[in-house]
Write a protein that holds these residues in place. Structure first.
Motif, PDB file in Angstrom:
ATOM      1  N   ASN A   1       7.470 -31.817  25.222  1.00 46.16           N
ATOM      2  CA  ASN A   1       8.176 -32.980  24.669  1.00 46.16           C
ATOM      3  C   ASN A   1       9.231 -32.549  23.654  1.00 46.16           C
ATOM      4  OD1 ASN A   1       6.966 -35.133  26.074  1.00 46.16           O
ATOM      5  ND2 ASN A   1       5.198 -35.097  24.720  1.00 46.16           N
ATOM      6  N   ASP A   2       8.870 -31.603  22.796  1.00 45.58           N
ATOM      7  CA  ASP A   2       9.816 -31.117  21.794  1.00 45.58           C
ATOM      8  C   ASP A   2      11.011 -30.428  22.457  1.00 45.58           C
ATOM      9  OD1 ASP A   2       8.316 -32.124  19.719  1.00 45.58           O
ATOM     10  OD2 ASP A   2       7.313 -30.225  19.291  1.00 45.58           O
ATOM     11  N   LEU A   3      10.755 -29.692  23.525  1.00 44.33           N
ATOM     12  CA  LEU A   3      11.855 -29.051  24.256  1.00 44.33           C
ATOM     13  C   LEU A   3      12.810 -30.090  24.824  1.00 44.33           C
ATOM     14  CD1 LEU A   3      10.072 -26.148  26.155  1.00 44.33           C
ATOM     15  CD2 LEU A   3      11.822 -25.924  24.395  1.00 44.33           C
ATOM     16  N   VAL A   4      12.265 -31.138  25.427  1.00 47.89           N
ATOM     17  CA  VAL A   4      13.115 -32.200  25.982  1.00 47.89           C
ATOM     18  C   VAL A   4      13.910 -32.869  24.863  1.00 47.89           C
ATOM     19  CG1 VAL A   4      13.090 -34.453  27.144  1.00 47.89           C
ATOM     20  CG2 VAL A   4      11.651 -32.581  27.994  1.00 47.89           C
ATOM     21  N   ARG A   5      13.267 -33.114  23.732  1.00 43.92           N
ATOM     22  CA  ARG A   5      13.968 -33.721  22.595  1.00 43.92           C
ATOM     23  C   ARG A   5      15.107 -32.819  22.101  1.00 43.92           C
ATOM     24  NH1 ARG A   5       8.610 -34.756  20.748  1.00 43.92           N
ATOM     25  NH2 ARG A   5       8.059 -36.842  21.381  1.00 43.92           N
ATOM     26  N   SER A   6      14.879 -31.515  22.139  1.00 42.31           N
ATOM     27  CA  SER A   6      15.914 -30.613  21.646  1.00 42.31           C
ATOM     28  C   SER A   6      17.154 -30.653  22.535  1.00 42.31           C
ATOM     29  CB  SER A   6      15.381 -29.185  21.522  1.00 42.31           C
ATOM     30  OG  SER A   6      15.217 -28.596  22.784  1.00 42.31           O
ATOM     31  N   TYR A   7      16.972 -30.924  23.825  1.00 38.95           N
ATOM     32  CA  TYR A   7      18.124 -31.061  24.711  1.00 38.95           C
ATOM     33  C   TYR A   7      18.829 -32.386  24.480  1.00 38.95           C
ATOM     34  CZ  TYR A   7      16.859 -26.995  27.524  1.00 38.95           C
ATOM     35  OH  TYR A   7      16.597 -25.728  27.952  1.00 38.95           O
ATOM     36  N   ALA A   8      18.070 -33.407  24.114  1.00 40.60           N
ATOM     37  CA  ALA A   8      18.627 -34.743  23.948  1.00 40.60           C
ATOM     38  C   ALA A   8      19.433 -34.886  22.661  1.00 40.60           C
ATOM     39  CB  ALA A   8      17.509 -35.786  23.967  1.00 40.60           C
ATOM     40  N   SER A   9      19.130 -34.056  21.649  1.00 38.52           N
ATOM     41  CA  SER A   9      19.852 -34.189  20.391  1.00 38.52           C
ATOM     42  C   SER A   9      21.223 -33.531  20.506  1.00 38.52           C
ATOM     43  CB  SER A   9      19.047 -33.564  19.240  1.00 38.52           C
ATOM     44  OG  SER A   9      19.020 -32.169  19.381  1.00 38.52           O
ATOM     45  N   GLY A  10      22.212 -34.153  19.924  1.00 35.97           N
ATOM     46  CA  GLY A  10      23.568 -33.617  19.951  1.00 35.97           C
ATOM     47  C   GLY A  10      23.758 -32.483  18.969  1.00 35.97           C
ATOM     48  N   VAL A  11      22.825 -32.335  18.032  1.00 35.52           N
ATOM     49  CA  VAL A  11      22.911 -31.309  17.007  1.00 35.52           C
ATOM     50  C   VAL A  11      22.440 -29.975  17.592  1.00 35.52           C
ATOM     51  CG1 VAL A  11      22.074 -30.667  14.712  1.00 35.52           C
ATOM     52  CG2 VAL A  11      22.399 -33.072  15.284  1.00 35.52           C
ATOM     53  N   GLN A  12      23.064 -28.882  17.150  1.00 37.15           N
ATOM     54  CA  GLN A  12      22.637 -27.556  17.598  1.00 37.15           C
ATOM     55  C   GLN A  12      21.173 -27.373  17.219  1.00 37.15           C
ATOM     56  OE1 GLN A  12      24.158 -25.462  19.467  1.00 37.15           O
ATOM     57  NE2 GLN A  12      22.768 -23.733  19.318  1.00 37.15           N
ATOM     58  N   SER A  13      20.341 -27.124  18.204  1.00 39.82           N
ATOM     59  CA  SER A  13      18.906 -27.051  18.005  1.00 39.82           C
ATOM     60  C   SER A  13      18.479 -25.691  17.449  1.00 39.82           C
ATOM     61  CB  SER A  13      18.206 -27.306  19.336  1.00 39.82           C
ATOM     62  OG  SER A  13      16.830 -27.148  19.207  1.00 39.82           O
ATOM     63  N   VAL A  14      17.437 -25.722  16.609  1.00 34.29           N
ATOM     64  CA  VAL A  14      16.846 -24.494  16.100  1.00 34.29           C
ATOM     65  C   VAL A  14      15.706 -24.027  17.002  1.00 34.29           C
ATOM     66  CG1 VAL A  14      17.449 -24.984  13.701  1.00 34.29           C
ATOM     67  CG2 VAL A  14      15.235 -25.722  14.593  1.00 34.29           C
ATOM     68  N   VAL A  15      15.414 -24.829  18.027  1.00 38.18           N
ATOM     69  CA  VAL A  15      14.297 -24.524  18.914  1.00 38.18           C
ATOM     70  C   VAL A  15      14.439 -23.158  19.587  1.00 38.18           C
ATOM     71  CG1 VAL A  15      13.031 -25.274  20.980  1.00 38.18           C
ATOM     72  CG2 VAL A  15      13.677 -26.939  19.234  1.00 38.18           C
ATOM     73  N   PRO A  16      15.588 -22.805  20.177  1.00 37.45           N
ATOM     74  CA  PRO A  16      15.669 -21.487  20.829  1.00 37.45           C
ATOM     75  C   PRO A  16      15.388 -20.332  19.869  1.00 37.45           C
ATOM     76  CG  PRO A  16      17.545 -22.835  21.467  1.00 37.45           C
ATOM     77  CD  PRO A  16      16.811 -23.568  20.383  1.00 37.45           C
ATOM     78  N   GLN A  17      15.953 -20.385  18.673  1.00 38.98           N
ATOM     79  CA  GLN A  17      15.731 -19.321  17.687  1.00 38.98           C
ATOM     80  C   GLN A  17      14.270 -19.292  17.264  1.00 38.98           C
ATOM     81  OE1 GLN A  17      17.788 -16.932  16.719  1.00 38.98           O
ATOM     82  NE2 GLN A  17      16.214 -16.043  15.429  1.00 38.98           N
ATOM     83  N   PHE A  18      13.685 -20.475  17.057  1.00 39.70           N
ATOM     84  CA  PHE A  18      12.282 -20.557  16.673  1.00 39.70           C
ATOM     85  C   PHE A  18      11.380 -19.957  17.750  1.00 39.70           C
ATOM     86  CE2 PHE A  18       8.238 -22.849  16.956  1.00 39.70           C
ATOM     87  CZ  PHE A  18       7.680 -22.494  15.739  1.00 39.70           C
ATOM     88  N   LEU A  19      11.628 -20.310  19.012  1.00 40.44           N
ATOM     89  CA  LEU A  19      10.816 -19.785  20.109  1.00 40.44           C
ATOM     90  C   LEU A  19      10.958 -18.268  20.221  1.00 40.44           C
ATOM     91  CD1 LEU A  19      11.356 -22.499  22.873  1.00 40.44           C
ATOM     92  CD2 LEU A  19       9.287 -22.069  21.553  1.00 40.44           C
ATOM     93  N   ALA A  20      12.177 -17.779  20.135  1.00 38.72           N
ATOM     94  CA  ALA A  20      12.410 -16.335  20.229  1.00 38.72           C
ATOM     95  C   ALA A  20      11.671 -15.602  19.111  1.00 38.72           C
ATOM     96  CB  ALA A  20      13.902 -16.033  20.187  1.00 38.72           C
ATOM     97  N   THR A  21      11.768 -16.119  17.895  1.00 37.44           N
ATOM     98  CA  THR A  21      11.095 -15.496  16.750  1.00 37.44           C
ATOM     99  C   THR A  21       9.579 -15.557  16.904  1.00 37.44           C
ATOM    100  OG1 THR A  21      12.955 -16.114  15.330  1.00 37.44           O
ATOM    101  CG2 THR A  21      10.897 -15.536  14.233  1.00 37.44           C
ATOM    102  N   SER A  22       9.072 -16.694  17.362  1.00 41.21           N
ATOM    103  CA  SER A  22       7.625 -16.854  17.538  1.00 41.21           C
ATOM    104  C   SER A  22       7.081 -15.873  18.568  1.00 41.21           C
ATOM    105  CB  SER A  22       7.295 -18.282  17.977  1.00 41.21           C
ATOM    106  OG  SER A  22       7.663 -19.195  16.979  1.00 41.21           O
TER     107      SER A  22
END
Length: 189
Positions: free
Chosen positions: A79-100
């Protein structure tokens, strides 16, 4: 060995068949997943357009494993991944996932180092080496599908699909039995 450092080039033909340029044969998505599990980087390009299709195929591999019930990603994360695509703002999700995932790889590596370190306080105990090897095998079988982890496929025989779950359960039962025996011996001391 220098060849292992560069990505394995897979070409997708117009027929959508995938061609391994190193071995000059056709491969499946499962073959590609096996290359990746063994630690090899893969690059998939469209032969005609030259487009890099790696991300698309990696997502397809993940989707197929999830569809088979081999769930790694909880619904909340999806769900969070889908939300990150839906937001127009540059997401921190990719960096967070890579770091994790990098932190997970490092902690797994340290855990394996600690298992193999000598001397261990219990190293003189009878059966310790066998228990250590079984713990190592158990961790490999449980963590084998994680990126960067040396998974169970190293010792996996061809055609043993579905067997890893039973093998892991058997190894876990053996480890539990050995731990129970060690506890008995310790309590007698």
């Amino acid at each position: 060995m220098a060849e292992d450092n560069k990505p394995l080039l897979i070409k997708r033909y117009a027929s959508r068949r995938l061609y391994n340029t190193e071995t000059s044969d056709y491969v499946t998505l499962e073959d590609i997943a096996g290359f990746i599990r063994s630690g090899r980087e893969v690059q998939i390009i469209d032969l005609k357009s030259g487009d890099d299709l790696t991300r698309q195929y990696l997502l397809q591999i993940v989707a197929e494993h999830e569809a088979k019930g081999e769930s790694v990603l909880p619904v909340d994360v999806l769900n969070d991944l889908v939300r990150s695509y839906a937001s127009g703002v540059q997401s921190v999700v990719p960096q967070f996932l890579a770091t994790s995932f990098e932190m997970l790889r490092e902690s797994q590596s340290k855990m394996m180092e600690n298992l193999t370190k000598v001397p261990h306080p219990m190293a003189a105990m009878p059966g310790f080496e066998a228990m250590r090897k079984q713990q190592e095998a158990f961790l490999k079988s449980m963590m084998g599908n994680m990126p960067g982890w040396p998974g169970p496929q190293g010792g996996k025989e061809a055609g043993s699909e579905g067997a890893p779950d039973q093998k892991a359960e058997d190894e876990l039962a053996q480890i539990k039995a050995q731990l129970a025996e060690l506890q008995k011996k310790l309590s007698k001391l």
